[in-house]
Scaffold this active site. Sequence first.
Site, PDB file in Angstrom:
ATOM      1  CD  GLU A  95      -9.133   3.463   2.740  1.00  0.00           C
ATOM      2  OE1 GLU A  95      -8.632   4.139   0.741  1.00  0.00           O
ATOM      3  OE2 GLU A  95     -10.196   2.599   2.725  1.00  0.00           O
ATOM      4  CD  GLU A 151      -5.043  -2.943   2.926  1.00  0.00           C
ATOM      5  OE1 GLU A 151      -4.545  -2.351   2.017  1.00  0.00           O
ATOM      6  OE2 GLU A 151      -6.234  -4.251   3.298  1.00  0.00           O
ATOM      7  CG  ASP A 206     -12.470   0.734   4.454  1.00  0.00           C
ATOM      8  OD1 ASP A 206     -12.730  -0.138   5.387  1.00  0.00           O
ATOM      9  OD2 ASP A 206     -11.369   0.477   3.698  1.00  0.00           O
ATOM     10  CG  HIS A 223      -9.170   0.298   6.304  1.00  0.00           C
ATOM     11  ND1 HIS A 223      -7.905  -0.970   6.266  1.00  0.00           N
ATOM     12  CD2 HIS A 223      -9.131   0.579   4.922  1.00  0.00           C
ATOM     13  CE1 HIS A 223      -7.813  -1.009   4.860  1.00  0.00           C
ATOM     14  NE2 HIS A 223      -8.687  -0.173   3.871  1.00  0.00           N
ATOM     15  CG  HIS A 275     -13.391   2.668   1.018  1.00  0.00           C
ATOM     16  ND1 HIS A 275     -12.725   2.739   0.963  1.00  0.00           N
ATOM     17  CD2 HIS A 275     -14.555   3.103  -0.092  1.00  0.00           C
ATOM     18  CE1 HIS A 275     -13.091   3.140  -0.126  1.00  0.00           C
ATOM     19  NE2 HIS A 275     -13.429   3.731  -1.112  1.00  0.00           N
ATOM     20  NE  ARG A 316     -11.494  -4.252   2.263  1.00  0.00           N
ATOM     21  CZ  ARG A 316     -10.474  -3.851   1.851  1.00  0.00           C
ATOM     22  NH1 ARG A 316      -9.633  -4.367   1.618  1.00  0.00           N
ATOM     23  NH2 ARG A 316     -10.439  -2.090   1.923  1.00  0.00           N
ATOM     24  CD  GLU A 365     -12.060  -0.305  -0.884  1.00  0.00           C
ATOM     25  OE1 GLU A 365     -11.226   0.101  -1.284  1.00  0.00           O
ATOM     26  OE2 GLU A 365     -11.742   0.338   0.416  1.00  0.00           O
TER      27      GLU A 365
HETATM   28  C1  LER Z   1      -8.192   1.276  -0.758  1.00  0.00           C
HETATM   29  O1  LER Z   1      -9.642   2.030  -0.349  1.00  0.00           O
HETATM   30  C2  LER Z   1      -8.451   0.770   0.441  1.00  0.00           C
HETATM   31  O2  LER Z   1      -8.875   0.348   1.363  1.00  0.00           O
HETATM   32  C3  LER Z   1      -7.599  -0.786   0.624  1.00  0.00           C
HETATM   33  O3  LER Z   1      -7.654  -1.512   2.024  1.00  0.00           O
HETATM   34  C4  LER Z   1      -6.858  -1.123  -0.441  1.00  0.00           C
HETATM   35  O4  LER Z   1      -7.770  -2.095  -0.683  1.00  0.00           O
HETATM   36 MN    MN Z   2     -11.045   1.316   1.010  1.00  0.00          MN
END
Ligand code: LER
Ligand code: MN
Length: 272
Positions: free
Chosen positions: A154, A160, A187, A190, A213, A219, A248
């Site tokens: 991912e 991060e 995701d 992100h 995600h 978020r 998520e």
């Molecule tokens: C994990 O899937 C993720 O997206 C990270 O931002 C941890 O929260």
């Molecule tokens: Mn994620």
Amino acid sequence: MIKSCATIALVPSIKLGPWIYWDDLEQSLAHASSLGFDAVELFTASANALEVAATKVLLEKYKLSIAAVGSGAGKVIHGLTLTDPDEAIREKAIGFIADMISFGASFNAPTIIGSMQGNVVAGVSRDQSMQWLAEGLIYLGKHASAHGVKLIYEPLNRYESNLLNTLEDSVQFLKIFQIKQVGLLADLFHMNIEEADMAASILACGDSILHVHFADSNRRPVGNGHTNLSEVAKALKEINYDGFVSAEAFAWPNPHAAAEQTIQSFKQYFKI
Ligand code: LER
Ligand code: MN
């Protein structure tokens, strides 16, 4: 067919993270099932946090499958990453993820490597960090294949991780290091930060996307932010994506309302 999924985190110390459910497993499964979700994604403290046979009984009872298991607790709880300068820590990180892969495989579920990838840290070159990441993914990809499941890498946003932030950079990295047994996670949170055009990235990297995600720009559950989900959904349909869109997202304003908002958005974008 694109399938719906909600996340369940069973690690009390991080319950305020981006998870729809974060309390009792059975109550979470019962609620997800009552809303018609196809699956759940689990975030557990370790590979042996749940008893496999008992969990299978619950999944059968609530007619849900496990879409994927997350490995992030290895970092959050134990401070392990695949790019730590200390070889002993990198080995422990690989061991932790290998165990998660075996656990996930009991349910035919792939494992996700998100925060366990780590960062390029002070005193280590970028080349060295990428080499360590590649070595870890190659070893773990083979372990996953031997267990009959996929391994999912991912890309995270820049706040991060400083390793790989976009789908395209991740595709290039997998190609350069000839990492064949690993696919990618898109995701949407992100991607909203890092991609110039989310739909275009999905179209360009479609062959590599194994999991999604599902979260809005802030978020929160999809529908509470400003991401253009119509374009994203259109792109996912165009690449014939047939995996899970897994929420998520923050349990905002609370787990039940977040799950309800998610399934409503899922139906809006993927059931028409
Ligand atoms: C994990 O899937 C993720 O997206 C990270 O931002 C941890 O929260
Ligand atoms: Mn994620």
